[in-house]
Design an enzyme around this catalytic site. Structure first.
Site, PDB file in Angstrom:
ATOM      1  N   GLY A  46       0.827  -1.196   0.000  1.00  0.00           N
ATOM      2  CA  GLY A  46       0.000   0.000   0.000  1.00  0.00           C
ATOM      3  C   GLY A  46       0.862   1.247   0.000  1.00  0.00           C
ATOM      4  O   GLY A  46       2.010   1.214   0.441  1.00  0.00           O
ATOM      5  N   GLN A  51       2.842   9.953   1.245  1.00  0.00           N
ATOM      6  CA  GLN A  51       4.191   9.383   1.330  1.00  0.00           C
ATOM      7  C   GLN A  51       5.090   9.791   0.168  1.00  0.00           C
ATOM      8  O   GLN A  51       6.305   9.655   0.249  1.00  0.00           O
ATOM      9  CB  GLN A  51       4.106   7.845   1.381  1.00  0.00           C
ATOM     10  CG  GLN A  51       3.494   7.331   2.664  1.00  0.00           C
ATOM     11  CD  GLN A  51       3.366   5.823   2.618  1.00  0.00           C
ATOM     12  OE1 GLN A  51       2.374   5.291   2.132  1.00  0.00           O
ATOM     13  NE2 GLN A  51       4.378   5.127   3.096  1.00  0.00           N
ATOM     14  N   CYS A  91       5.884  -0.227   6.861  1.00  0.00           N
ATOM     15  CA  CYS A  91       5.519   0.952   6.086  1.00  0.00           C
ATOM     16  C   CYS A  91       6.713   1.350   5.237  1.00  0.00           C
ATOM     17  O   CYS A  91       7.840   1.354   5.729  1.00  0.00           O
ATOM     18  CB  CYS A  91       5.142   2.080   7.041  1.00  0.00           C
ATOM     19  SG  CYS A  91       4.718   3.619   6.222  1.00  0.00           S
ATOM     20  N   LEU A  92       6.469   1.698   3.987  1.00  0.00           N
ATOM     21  CA  LEU A  92       7.575   2.074   3.100  1.00  0.00           C
ATOM     22  C   LEU A  92       8.265   3.362   3.568  1.00  0.00           C
ATOM     23  O   LEU A  92       9.399   3.618   3.187  1.00  0.00           O
ATOM     24  CB  LEU A  92       7.077   2.229   1.661  1.00  0.00           C
ATOM     25  CG  LEU A  92       6.572   0.925   1.021  1.00  0.00           C
ATOM     26  CD1 LEU A  92       6.015   1.194  -0.369  1.00  0.00           C
ATOM     27  CD2 LEU A  92       7.685  -0.122   0.962  1.00  0.00           C
ATOM     28  N   HIS A 133      -4.396   1.735   7.737  1.00  0.00           N
ATOM     29  CA  HIS A 133      -3.013   2.240   7.756  1.00  0.00           C
ATOM     30  C   HIS A 133      -2.829   3.350   6.711  1.00  0.00           C
ATOM     31  O   HIS A 133      -2.273   4.409   7.012  1.00  0.00           O
ATOM     32  CB  HIS A 133      -2.065   1.057   7.494  1.00  0.00           C
ATOM     33  CG  HIS A 133      -0.620   1.404   7.363  1.00  0.00           C
ATOM     34  ND1 HIS A 133       0.356   0.873   8.196  1.00  0.00           N
ATOM     35  CD2 HIS A 133       0.034   2.222   6.498  1.00  0.00           C
ATOM     36  CE1 HIS A 133       1.541   1.374   7.833  1.00  0.00           C
ATOM     37  NE2 HIS A 133       1.378   2.185   6.810  1.00  0.00           N
ATOM     38  N   GLU A 134      -3.316   3.101   5.496  1.00  0.00           N
ATOM     39  CA  GLU A 134      -3.120   4.090   4.419  1.00  0.00           C
ATOM     40  C   GLU A 134      -3.972   5.337   4.634  1.00  0.00           C
ATOM     41  O   GLU A 134      -3.534   6.452   4.365  1.00  0.00           O
ATOM     42  CB  GLU A 134      -3.419   3.467   3.048  1.00  0.00           C
ATOM     43  CG  GLU A 134      -2.555   2.266   2.662  1.00  0.00           C
ATOM     44  CD  GLU A 134      -1.066   2.493   2.815  1.00  0.00           C
ATOM     45  OE1 GLU A 134      -0.601   3.646   2.731  1.00  0.00           O
ATOM     46  OE2 GLU A 134      -0.352   1.499   3.047  1.00  0.00           O
ATOM     47  N   HIS A 137      -2.367   7.702   6.895  1.00  0.00           N
ATOM     48  CA  HIS A 137      -1.353   8.556   6.253  1.00  0.00           C
ATOM     49  C   HIS A 137      -1.978   9.862   5.757  1.00  0.00           C
ATOM     50  O   HIS A 137      -1.370  10.920   5.838  1.00  0.00           O
ATOM     51  CB  HIS A 137      -0.715   7.846   5.052  1.00  0.00           C
ATOM     52  CG  HIS A 137       0.417   6.928   5.398  1.00  0.00           C
ATOM     53  ND1 HIS A 137       1.552   7.348   6.057  1.00  0.00           N
ATOM     54  CD2 HIS A 137       0.603   5.603   5.153  1.00  0.00           C
ATOM     55  CE1 HIS A 137       2.382   6.316   6.200  1.00  0.00           C
ATOM     56  NE2 HIS A 137       1.835   5.248   5.674  1.00  0.00           N
TER      57      HIS A 137
HETATM   58 NI    NI Z   1       2.599   3.322   5.547  1.00  0.00          NI
END
Ligand code: NI
Length: 167
Positions: A46, A51, A91-92, A133-134, A137
């Site tokens: 995701g 991000q 998480c990236l 989670h997304e 963000h």
């Molecule tokens: Ni993330």
């Protein structure tokens, strides 16, 4: 398509509140395609526009095993949540860190797709966790903020050290 640079925690820009997408244009679709390519290349399941330093309400997700089920969610909203589940999350924007976070086990969401059409979706388990989670963000929240202050400080210091070393 292009690979986008992913902001790394504790970059303050990760705390920006995303603006709604008022019109789903070709530029928005291009950004979604670039985000998807960036997510698959990383690799991750995701990615939120936040991000990649684009502060609009759009996320891309693919939790399928074969990585052939891309979902674009524009202006996603959680309508209902129930139950509780604890998955290990990564998480990236927080590379190398995996921690358990408690979230709703089931959510119902409403969003627009890449054509601008409104849809609703029920999600369970991994997809539900990923959506929460997304969407976090987009509210400027990173998953490590659910952890204890001590853990957050450790993660912050570890990542700052890594970032200094790779500069
Ligand atoms: Ni993330």
């Amino acid at each position: 398509m292009a690979l986008l640079k992913i902001l790394q925690y504790p970059d303050r820009r990760l705390h920006t509140l995303a603006e709604p997408v008022t019109e789903v244009t070709d530029a928005i679709r291009r950004l979604a395609a670039d985000m998807a390519e960036t997510m698959y290349t990383a690799p991750g399941v995701g990615l939120a526009a936040t991000q990649v330093d684009r502060h609009i309400r759009m996320i891309v997700i693919d939790v399928s095993e074969k990585k052939d089920d891309l979902k674009v969610y524009i202006n996603p909203e959680i309508l209902e949540r129930d139950g509780e589940v604890c998955h290990e999350e990564g998480c990236l924007s927080v590379p190398g860190i995996y921690e358990k976070v408690s979230r709703a086990e089931h959510v119902r969401i409403r969003a627009q797709n890449a054509e601008g059409q409104l849809f609703e979706q029920e999600a369970h388990s991994l997809l539900a966790t990923c959506l929460q989670h997304e969407i976090d963000h987009l509210h400027g929240r990173v998953f490590v903020e659910y952890l204890s202050r001590l853990k957050q400080d450790r993660i912050r210091n570890k990542l700052l050290k890594q970032q200094r070393e790779t500069m």
